[in-house]
Design an enzyme around this catalytic site. Structure first.
Site, mmCIF file in Angstrom:
data_model
loop_
_atom_site.group_PDB
_atom_site.id
_atom_site.type_symbol
_atom_site.label_atom_id
_atom_site.label_comp_id
_atom_site.label_asym_id
_atom_site.label_seq_id
_atom_site.Cartn_x
_atom_site.Cartn_y
_atom_site.Cartn_z
ATOM 1 N NE ARG A 70 -16.594 -2.943 3.849
ATOM 2 C CZ ARG A 70 -15.312 -2.785 3.529
ATOM 3 N NH1 ARG A 70 -14.750 -3.596 2.670
ATOM 4 N NH2 ARG A 70 -14.616 -1.816 4.065
ATOM 5 N NE ARG A 99 -4.176 -0.054 2.513
ATOM 6 C CZ ARG A 99 -5.160 -0.933 2.631
ATOM 7 N NH1 ARG A 99 -4.902 -2.217 2.662
ATOM 8 N NH2 ARG A 99 -6.383 -0.515 2.709
ATOM 9 N NE ARG A 120 -13.487 -2.882 7.411
ATOM 10 C CZ ARG A 120 -12.663 -3.010 6.359
ATOM 11 N NH1 ARG A 120 -12.749 -4.081 5.586
ATOM 12 N NH2 ARG A 120 -11.772 -2.084 6.077
HETATM 13 P P1 AP5 Z 1 -8.451 -3.284 4.437
HETATM 14 O O1 AP5 Z 1 -9.284 -4.215 5.188
HETATM 15 O O2 AP5 Z 1 -7.452 -3.807 3.464
HETATM 16 O O3 AP5 Z 1 -9.414 -2.225 3.751
HETATM 17 P P2 AP5 Z 1 -9.345 -1.521 2.327
HETATM 18 O O4 AP5 Z 1 -8.209 -1.698 1.423
HETATM 19 O O5 AP5 Z 1 -9.655 -0.123 2.701
HETATM 20 O O6 AP5 Z 1 -10.341 -2.292 1.516
HETATM 21 P P3 AP5 Z 1 -11.738 -2.672 1.913
HETATM 22 O O7 AP5 Z 1 -11.747 -3.951 2.673
HETATM 23 O O8 AP5 Z 1 -12.433 -1.503 2.571
HETATM 24 O O9 AP5 Z 1 -12.423 -2.791 0.475
HETATM 25 P P4 AP5 Z 1 -12.357 -3.908 -0.631
HETATM 26 O O10 AP5 Z 1 -11.681 -3.345 -1.833
HETATM 27 O O11 AP5 Z 1 -11.848 -5.209 -0.097
HETATM 28 O O12 AP5 Z 1 -13.917 -3.987 -0.972
HETATM 29 P P5 AP5 Z 1 -14.979 -5.124 -0.646
HETATM 30 O O13 AP5 Z 1 -14.745 -6.316 -1.498
HETATM 31 O O14 AP5 Z 1 -15.102 -5.350 0.831
HETATM 32 O O15 AP5 Z 1 -7.625 -2.325 5.432
HETATM 33 C C1 AP5 Z 1 -8.227 -1.726 6.578
HETATM 34 C C2 AP5 Z 1 -7.179 -0.923 7.328
HETATM 35 O O16 AP5 Z 1 -6.102 -1.791 7.767
HETATM 36 C C3 AP5 Z 1 -6.471 0.182 6.513
HETATM 37 O O17 AP5 Z 1 -7.217 1.401 6.485
HETATM 38 C C4 AP5 Z 1 -5.137 0.315 7.269
HETATM 39 O O18 AP5 Z 1 -5.298 1.067 8.461
HETATM 40 C C5 AP5 Z 1 -4.827 -1.136 7.664
HETATM 41 N N1 AP5 Z 1 -3.998 -1.815 6.648
HETATM 42 C C6 AP5 Z 1 -4.350 -2.908 5.905
HETATM 43 N N2 AP5 Z 1 -3.353 -3.239 5.067
HETATM 44 C C7 AP5 Z 1 -2.354 -2.352 5.274
HETATM 45 C C8 AP5 Z 1 -1.079 -2.153 4.678
HETATM 46 N N3 AP5 Z 1 -0.609 -2.943 3.688
HETATM 47 N N4 AP5 Z 1 -0.307 -1.117 5.129
HETATM 48 C C9 AP5 Z 1 -0.740 -0.323 6.132
HETATM 49 N N5 AP5 Z 1 -1.938 -0.436 6.723
HETATM 50 C C10 AP5 Z 1 -2.755 -1.448 6.293
HETATM 51 O O19 AP5 Z 1 -16.315 -4.395 -1.178
HETATM 52 C C11 AP5 Z 1 -16.843 -3.236 -0.553
HETATM 53 C C12 AP5 Z 1 -18.386 -3.265 -0.593
HETATM 54 O O20 AP5 Z 1 -18.815 -3.152 -1.945
HETATM 55 C C13 AP5 Z 1 -19.021 -4.561 -0.057
HETATM 56 O O21 AP5 Z 1 -20.215 -4.246 0.593
HETATM 57 C C14 AP5 Z 1 -19.273 -5.391 -1.318
HETATM 58 O O22 AP5 Z 1 -20.346 -6.279 -1.143
HETATM 59 C C15 AP5 Z 1 -19.576 -4.300 -2.334
HETATM 60 N N6 AP5 Z 1 -19.128 -4.650 -3.694
HETATM 61 C C16 AP5 Z 1 -17.942 -5.244 -4.041
HETATM 62 N N7 AP5 Z 1 -17.850 -5.364 -5.383
HETATM 63 C C17 AP5 Z 1 -18.994 -4.808 -5.893
HETATM 64 C C18 AP5 Z 1 -19.495 -4.628 -7.214
HETATM 65 N N8 AP5 Z 1 -18.799 -5.017 -8.298
HETATM 66 N N9 AP5 Z 1 -20.696 -4.027 -7.365
HETATM 67 C C19 AP5 Z 1 -21.421 -3.612 -6.288
HETATM 68 N N10 AP5 Z 1 -20.999 -3.772 -5.000
HETATM 69 C C20 AP5 Z 1 -19.804 -4.361 -4.807
#
Ligand code: AP5
Length: 208
Positions: free
Chosen positions: A122, A88, A153
């Site tokens: 979500r 990231r 969350r």
């Molecule tokens: P993390 O859990 O990795 O969160 P993120 O990257 O912010 O990603 P998300 O989990 O929020 O989203 P996603 O892309 O996985 O989407 P999802 O599939 O759930 O990280 C959380 C925290 O941890 C960070 O802020 C940081 O503090 C820390 N962290 C983690 N890794 C780190 C690193 N490498 N370095 C430093 N800090 C770190 O989908 C989202 C929603 O949309 C769901 O409701 C889903 O059902 C819906 N959805 C998905 N696809 C579609 C579609 N095609 N159409 C309609 N709805 C959809």
């Protein structure tokens, strides 16, 4: 195949990683899930990470790099994996070059307004990691896979989502050109339907 899923919060990295991993029979390595589990279990790493996550900031590089190094050394990673949420930052990507050979980077591109709508709706299962959107839950409040109560969350609350998007644009988006320069990047429109995206990723990876 060693794959990275890159994209802003809410782009669908977790949703697609779960499906692609099941199809390819490889593990999904989500640094966010690992950190949330550590917070739940109140481990030293979890206690350190909590304040960063709650504020929508990134956990320090050295903490995350050690976690990933340990995880990739485990037996189940020998035949490939998807890194979901790592790297990231440019320092994390540089550290990864010493740990792993990456075959492909899938970028899921989605605009900010779309992401805000997705994240505010979500709901997740902390037991098995399944992810849902309230618009598709039909009023249900438990996980279809394991029966656990679904939750929102803490970092999906409005103000934290805006911070996470700012952090993405400042610190993570530069990885797009980092991996473009290495000829590894494949951009997919993440605003499409989940099944269409799944098919596009499979085709991009050369899997029928
Ligand atoms: P993390 O859990 O990795 O969160 P993120 O990257 O912010 O990603 P998300 O989990 O929020 O989203 P996603 O892309 O996985 O989407 P999802 O599939 O759930 O990280 C959380 C925290 O941890 C960070 O802020 C940081 O503090 C820390 N962290 C983690 N890794 C780190 C690193 N490498 N370095 C430093 N800090 C770190 O989908 C989202 C929603 O949309 C769901 O409701 C889903 O059902 C819906 N959805 C998905 N696809 C579609 C579609 N095609 N159409 C309609 N709805 C959809």
């Amino acid at each position: 195949m060693n794959i990275i899923f890159l994209g802003p919060p809410g782009a669908g990295k977790g949703t697609q990683a779960q499906r692609i991993c099941a199809a390819l029979n490889i593990p999904q390595i989500s640094t966010g899930d690992i950190l949330r589990r550590a917070i739940k279990e109140q481990t030293p790493t979890g206690l350190k990470a909590k304040s960063y996550i709650d504020a929508g900031k990134l956990v320090p590089d050295e903490v995350i790099i050690d976690i990933v190094k340990d995880r990739l050394a485990q037996d189940d990673c020998q035949n490939g994996y998807i890194l979901d949420g790592f790297p990231r930052t440019v320092p994390q990507a540089e550290a990864l070059t010493h740990i792993a050979n990456i075959d492909s980077v899938i970028e899921l591109a989605v605009d900010d307004q779309h992401l805000i709508n997705r994240l505010s709706g979500r709901r997740v299962c902390l037991k098995c990691g399944a992810t849902y959107h309230i618009s598709l839950l039909d009023g249900k409040t438990t996980c279809a896979a394991c029966g656990e109560e679904l939750i929102q969350r803490d970092d999906d609350k409005a103000e934290t989502v805006l911070n996470r998007l700012t952090v993405y644009h400042d610190q993570t988006a530069p990885l797009v050109s980092f991996y473009e320069g290495k000829g590894l990047l494949h951009r997919i429109d993440g605003a499409q339907g989940m099944d269409v995206i799944f098919q596009s990723i499979m085709e991009t990876l050369g899997v029928k």
